[in-house]
Design a protein around this motif. Structure first.
Motif, PDB file in Angstrom:
ATOM      1  N   SER A 216       0.825  -1.212   0.000  1.00  0.00           N
ATOM      2  CA  SER A 216       0.000   0.000   0.000  1.00  0.00           C
ATOM      3  C   SER A 216       0.857   1.259   0.000  1.00  0.00           C
ATOM      4  O   SER A 216       0.585   2.214  -0.735  1.00  0.00           O
ATOM      5  N   SER A 217       1.913   1.249   0.818  1.00  0.00           N
ATOM      6  CA  SER A 217       2.830   2.403   0.848  1.00  0.00           C
ATOM      7  C   SER A 217       3.524   2.581  -0.492  1.00  0.00           C
ATOM      8  O   SER A 217       3.711   3.713  -0.964  1.00  0.00           O
ATOM      9  N   GLY A 218       3.898   1.466  -1.123  1.00  0.00           N
ATOM     10  CA  GLY A 218       4.536   1.540  -2.433  1.00  0.00           C
ATOM     11  C   GLY A 218       3.595   2.082  -3.493  1.00  0.00           C
ATOM     12  O   GLY A 218       3.996   2.882  -4.346  1.00  0.00           O
ATOM     13  N   MET A 219       2.341   1.646  -3.446  1.00  0.00           N
ATOM     14  CA  MET A 219       1.332   2.160  -4.388  1.00  0.00           C
ATOM     15  C   MET A 219       1.120   3.659  -4.190  1.00  0.00           C
ATOM     16  O   MET A 219       0.935   4.417  -5.149  1.00  0.00           O
ATOM     17  N   ASN A 220       1.135   4.082  -2.937  1.00  0.00           N
ATOM     18  CA  ASN A 220       0.996   5.501  -2.627  1.00  0.00           C
ATOM     19  C   ASN A 220       2.173   6.297  -3.193  1.00  0.00           C
ATOM     20  O   ASN A 220       2.007   7.377  -3.762  1.00  0.00           O
ATOM     21  N   TYR A 221       3.367   5.734  -3.043  1.00  0.00           N
ATOM     22  CA  TYR A 221       4.579   6.406  -3.539  1.00  0.00           C
ATOM     23  C   TYR A 221       4.592   6.463  -5.071  1.00  0.00           C
ATOM     24  O   TYR A 221       4.908   7.498  -5.659  1.00  0.00           O
ATOM     25  N   LEU A 222       4.223   5.348  -5.719  1.00  0.00           N
ATOM     26  CA  LEU A 222       4.331   5.260  -7.174  1.00  0.00           C
ATOM     27  C   LEU A 222       3.156   5.911  -7.901  1.00  0.00           C
ATOM     28  O   LEU A 222       3.340   6.576  -8.925  1.00  0.00           O
ATOM     29  N   PHE A 223       1.949   5.713  -7.366  1.00  0.00           N
ATOM     30  CA  PHE A 223       0.750   6.147  -8.102  1.00  0.00           C
ATOM     31  C   PHE A 223      -0.146   7.092  -7.310  1.00  0.00           C
ATOM     32  O   PHE A 223      -1.254   7.412  -7.750  1.00  0.00           O
ATOM     33  N   ASP A 224       0.310   7.508  -6.138  1.00  0.00           N
ATOM     34  CA  ASP A 224      -0.445   8.431  -5.286  1.00  0.00           C
ATOM     35  C   ASP A 224      -1.808   7.864  -4.871  1.00  0.00           C
ATOM     36  O   ASP A 224      -2.771   8.598  -4.658  1.00  0.00           O
ATOM     37  N   ILE A 225      -1.877   6.519  -4.764  1.00  0.00           N
ATOM     38  CA  ILE A 225      -3.101   5.881  -4.258  1.00  0.00           C
ATOM     39  C   ILE A 225      -3.123   6.040  -2.744  1.00  0.00           C
ATOM     40  O   ILE A 225      -2.113   5.803  -2.078  1.00  0.00           O
ATOM     41  N   PRO A 226      -4.251   6.441  -2.148  1.00  0.00           N
ATOM     42  CA  PRO A 226      -4.301   6.676  -0.695  1.00  0.00           C
ATOM     43  C   PRO A 226      -3.856   5.445   0.100  1.00  0.00           C
ATOM     44  O   PRO A 226      -4.291   4.322  -0.180  1.00  0.00           O
ATOM     45  N   ASP A 227      -2.967   5.657   1.063  1.00  0.00           N
ATOM     46  CA  ASP A 227      -2.464   4.574   1.900  1.00  0.00           C
ATOM     47  C   ASP A 227      -3.354   4.458   3.130  1.00  0.00           C
ATOM     48  O   ASP A 227      -3.052   4.971   4.198  1.00  0.00           O
ATOM     49  N   THR A 228      -4.480   3.750   2.971  1.00  0.00           N
ATOM     50  CA  THR A 228      -5.460   3.624   4.042  1.00  0.00           C
ATOM     51  C   THR A 228      -5.746   2.147   4.309  1.00  0.00           C
ATOM     52  O   THR A 228      -5.346   1.268   3.527  1.00  0.00           O
ATOM     53  N   VAL A 229      -6.461   1.895   5.393  1.00  0.00           N
ATOM     54  CA  VAL A 229      -6.844   0.513   5.716  1.00  0.00           C
ATOM     55  C   VAL A 229      -7.729  -0.063   4.614  1.00  0.00           C
ATOM     56  O   VAL A 229      -7.630  -1.249   4.277  1.00  0.00           O
ATOM     57  N   VAL A 230      -8.592   0.769   4.041  1.00  0.00           N
ATOM     58  CA  VAL A 230      -9.475   0.311   2.961  1.00  0.00           C
ATOM     59  C   VAL A 230      -8.636  -0.180   1.779  1.00  0.00           C
ATOM     60  O   VAL A 230      -8.885  -1.253   1.215  1.00  0.00           O
ATOM     61  N   THR A 231      -7.626   0.626   1.411  1.00  0.00           N
ATOM     62  CA  THR A 231      -6.729   0.224   0.321  1.00  0.00           C
ATOM     63  C   THR A 231      -6.045  -1.093   0.651  1.00  0.00           C
ATOM     64  O   THR A 231      -5.917  -1.986  -0.198  1.00  0.00           O
ATOM     65  N   GLN A 232      -5.588  -1.220   1.899  1.00  0.00           N
ATOM     66  CA  GLN A 232      -4.887  -2.429   2.318  1.00  0.00           C
ATOM     67  C   GLN A 232      -5.791  -3.657   2.241  1.00  0.00           C
ATOM     68  O   GLN A 232      -5.357  -4.727   1.804  1.00  0.00           O
ATOM     69  N   VAL A 233      -7.038  -3.502   2.644  1.00  0.00           N
ATOM     70  CA  VAL A 233      -7.976  -4.629   2.601  1.00  0.00           C
ATOM     71  C   VAL A 233      -8.257  -5.030   1.155  1.00  0.00           C
ATOM     72  O   VAL A 233      -8.329  -6.223   0.824  1.00  0.00           O
ATOM     73  N   ILE A 234      -8.400  -4.036   0.274  1.00  0.00           N
ATOM     74  CA  ILE A 234      -8.622  -4.336  -1.148  1.00  0.00           C
ATOM     75  C   ILE A 234      -7.417  -5.076  -1.722  1.00  0.00           C
ATOM     76  O   ILE A 234      -7.559  -6.063  -2.456  1.00  0.00           O
ATOM     77  N   LEU A 235      -6.227  -4.601  -1.370  1.00  0.00           N
ATOM     78  CA  LEU A 235      -5.005  -5.258  -1.846  1.00  0.00           C
ATOM     79  C   LEU A 235      -4.915  -6.701  -1.348  1.00  0.00           C
ATOM     80  O   LEU A 235      -4.494  -7.599  -2.092  1.00  0.00           O
ATOM     81  N   ILE A 236      -5.302  -6.922  -0.090  1.00  0.00           N
ATOM     82  CA  ILE A 236      -5.305  -8.288   0.442  1.00  0.00           C
ATOM     83  C   ILE A 236      -6.210  -9.174  -0.410  1.00  0.00           C
ATOM     84  O   ILE A 236      -5.858 -10.311  -0.757  1.00  0.00           O
ATOM     85  N   GLY A 237      -7.385  -8.639  -0.770  1.00  0.00           N
ATOM     86  CA  GLY A 237      -8.312  -9.404  -1.593  1.00  0.00           C
ATOM     87  C   GLY A 237      -7.725  -9.766  -2.945  1.00  0.00           C
ATOM     88  O   GLY A 237      -7.795 -10.922  -3.394  1.00  0.00           O
ATOM     89  N   VAL A 238      -7.106  -8.783  -3.605  1.00  0.00           N
ATOM     90  CA  VAL A 238      -6.542  -9.007  -4.945  1.00  0.00           C
ATOM     91  C   VAL A 238      -5.382  -9.997  -4.885  1.00  0.00           C
ATOM     92  O   VAL A 238      -5.298 -10.947  -5.681  1.00  0.00           O
ATOM     93  N   ILE A 239      -4.464  -9.784  -3.912  1.00  0.00           N
ATOM     94  CA  ILE A 239      -3.276 -10.646  -3.828  1.00  0.00           C
ATOM     95  C   ILE A 239      -3.666 -12.057  -3.382  1.00  0.00           C
ATOM     96  O   ILE A 239      -3.074 -13.043  -3.830  1.00  0.00           O
ATOM     97  N   THR A 240      -4.650 -12.174  -2.506  1.00  0.00           N
ATOM     98  CA  THR A 240      -5.128 -13.499  -2.090  1.00  0.00           C
ATOM     99  C   THR A 240      -5.704 -14.253  -3.280  1.00  0.00           C
ATOM    100  O   THR A 240      -5.544 -15.473  -3.400  1.00  0.00           O
ATOM    101  N   LEU A 241      -6.357 -13.525  -4.184  1.00  0.00           N
ATOM    102  CA  LEU A 241      -6.899 -14.144  -5.394  1.00  0.00           C
ATOM    103  C   LEU A 241      -5.770 -14.720  -6.250  1.00  0.00           C
ATOM    104  O   LEU A 241      -5.869 -15.843  -6.759  1.00  0.00           O
ATOM    105  N   ILE A 242      -4.663 -13.955  -6.376  1.00  0.00           N
ATOM    106  CA  ILE A 242      -3.495 -14.440  -7.125  1.00  0.00           C
ATOM    107  C   ILE A 242      -2.906 -15.675  -6.420  1.00  0.00           C
ATOM    108  O   ILE A 242      -2.548 -16.662  -7.062  1.00  0.00           O
TER     109      ILE A 242
END
Length: 544
Positions: A216-242
């Motif tokens: 999440s912090s890396g996404m915020n740094y690279l693409f200015d995506i908000p580094d929030t718990v919501v973002t982290q939970v979404i990322l967990i969902g996507v990466i768990t799918l992979i």
């Protein structure tokens, strides 16, 4: 009895259902209670650390000593799986898989941050910057070095020995066969496996939580995506799918491929920071850090803050005690995974391989990233430390900003964390799946998917329920009870190795006796033949 089988599930009920129910209860309670759970997590962590910290320190040292003694003892020559068994994987692939499973996300998350924490907030006050730096690196080595891998080696060796040499199911309960005999198949064995499943799940969730914070912090740094718990939970969902996709492919096509890919990307990343960073400093400090670590090894291993002022004590609770509990809670997963890929190696080869090579690689990583962070900090106070104190998951990206190609390097860092996330998740799913299926190595795909999703869900719930503190509490709470399982595991493994060694000695004696008998028989036959020949010769010479 207790097993339900269909196309999608093949479970051992007395383990699968209690573990699943306890995990669901935890998820529901945490979500219902909400924010106050953070305080609950803090109280649990502090209570366990204050009253049981000394015990975790003692136990962790015991595990390492036990492994080293066994490795260099007469039992070191015993081959896992029998004398005729050959390794399933090459040595390179073996190292890649055990390193990816054993450290993975954690070392990327803490590689810069931990040495910086110890440098700016030293556990023991020092007189100069260089002494602070040496101490910071030594404590980082302590937490990520031989002690961690000693825990993994103990569990991995025990599981591999009883599964492949004694042909028992690949579950934690099998390790206790010398002590419990057939009782391992009853309620006592079920309780052991339930504890192992819960410890593994929460240990994994801790690592996955750290990893997704960094992504999440890396996404915020690279693409200015908000580094929030919501973002982290979404990322967990996507990466768990992979990760679920990798789980479906299995250990050869999924886990092995990703583990080797991780090592290649990690090697490029490591070489990059060595080349663009302070190259000579990294190489010099690597040697010095190793020397200082081994010089202070016994002091660091047994330090418990006993003589620290009361108002400054408590550092160890957040660091050493947390780490020992985390590695212990993760040990069923890492140990079982290492066991699965270690058939055909001798006990000595197993222990030395698991202890030495990953530790040296970890130390090099810590020196390259953490040591470079300290090097930058010494020249420009506050440039790294302020970011670390503000948000620990940004530490890697802040460091990379100080060198060329920062955005490309940060993108590679994010990819590496995601890959380690996937590897840890799918490896963990295969392990938990095996335990809850009664030791089967190839349970149905639906069951693997269930556990992959469960790991991601627990990690998400822990982040929602308290962030970093909740992750640490999960590791400590499950690590403490499993420590007692590991202590009994040492006793049981020693019994098993003694019996195996005695059996091999007996077989050697029988083989020697057989060979001796065959030699005597050959000599007797040779003598008989000689006598016959002499007799025939005499008969010929006496004829008129």
């Amino acid at each position: 009895m207790g097993k339900g089988k269909n196309k999608y599930f093949d479970v051992h009920g007395p383990v699968f259902w209690p573990a699943s129910i306890l995990i669901v209860i935890f998820i529901v309670v945490t979500l219902i209670v909400g924010e106050p759970m953070e305080k609950v997590f803090d109280n649990i962590q502090n209570g366990i650390s204050d009253y049981a910290g000394w015990f975790l320190v003692l136990a962790t040292n015991s595990f390492l000593i036990f492994c080293i003694v066994i490795g260099f003892s007469k039992y070191g020559k015993i081959k896992i799986g029998g004398d005729d068994c050959q390794p399933e994987f090459s040595t390179g692939a073996w190292f890649a898989m055990l390193f990816s499973a054993g450290m993975g996300i954690g070392i990327i998350f803490w590689g810069v941050a931990e040495p910086m924490f110890h440098y700016t907030q030293p556990p023991i006050e020092q007189g100069s910057q260089s002494e602070l730096a040496e101490q910071a690196m030594s404590f980082s080595f302590l937490h990520w070095g031989l002690h961690a891998w000693g825990i993994y080696a103990l569990v991995g060796l025990a599981l591999a020995f009883f599964a492949f040499s004694r042909k028992l199911p690949l579950t934690i309960r099998s390790v206790f066969y010398p002590m419990l005999k057939d009782k391992i198949y009853g309620p006592i064995g079920d309780v052991i496996d339930v504890i192992a499943v819960i410890a593994t799940l929460f240990g994994l969730a801790t690592s996955l939580g750290f990893g997704v914070q960094q992504v999440s912090s890396g996404m915020n740094y690279l693409f200015d995506i908000p580094d929030t718990v919501v973002t982290q939970v979404i990322l967990i969902g996507v990466i768990t799918l992979i990760a679920t996709g990798s789980v479906v492919l299995g250990i050869d096509k999924g886990v092995k491929f990703l583990s080797e890919l991780n090592i290649r990307i990690g090697a490029v990343f490591l070489i990059f920071i060595i080349v663009v960073g302070p190259t000579l400093f990294i190489l010099d400090s690597y040697m010095e850090n190793l020397g200082h670590y081994f010089q202070k090894f016994f002091f660091l291993s047994t330090w418990t803050e006993a003589y620290q002022p009361t108002d400054s004590a408590g550092w160890q609770n957040s660091w050493t005690v947390f780490y020992w509990a985390w590695w212990i809670s993760w040990s069923p997963f890492v140990g079982m995974f290492i066991a699965r890929v270690s058939k055909g190696r001798t006990v000595r080869e197993f222990i030395m391989g698991v202890l030495i090579v990953p530790s040296l690689l970890t130390f090099l990583w810590m020196t390259a990233f953490g040591g470079t962070g300290i090097w930058v900090e010494m020249a420009n106070p506050g440039i790294i430390s302020e970011s670390v104190m503000d948000n620990v998951s940004t530490s890697l990206f802040v460091l990379l900003e100080q060198f060329p190609l920062a955005e490309i390097a940060s993108a590679v860092g994010v990819i590496l964390v995601i890959n380690f996330f996937v590897t840890s998740s799918d490896s963990g799913s295969l392990v938990i799946d095996s335990i809850t299926a009664g030791g089967k190595l190839d349970a149905p795909v639906g069951q693997r998917i269930f556990w992959a999703v469960s790991e991601g869900t627990v990690a998400a719930v822990l982040l929602i329920g308290g962030g970093l503190g909740a992750l640490q509490t999960a590791a400590i709470t499950t690590g403490l009870p499993f420590t007692f399982v590991l202590i009994l595991m040492m006793v049981s493994l020693l019994k098993g190795l003694k019996k195996e060694y005695a059996k091999s000695i007996q077989m050697d004696k029988e083989t020697d006796i057989k060979k001796y008998s065959e030699r005597i028989e050959k000599l007797i036959n040779k003598r008989k033949k000689y006598i016959r020949n002499r007799k025939n010769l005499n008969q010929k010479t006496t004829k008129p």
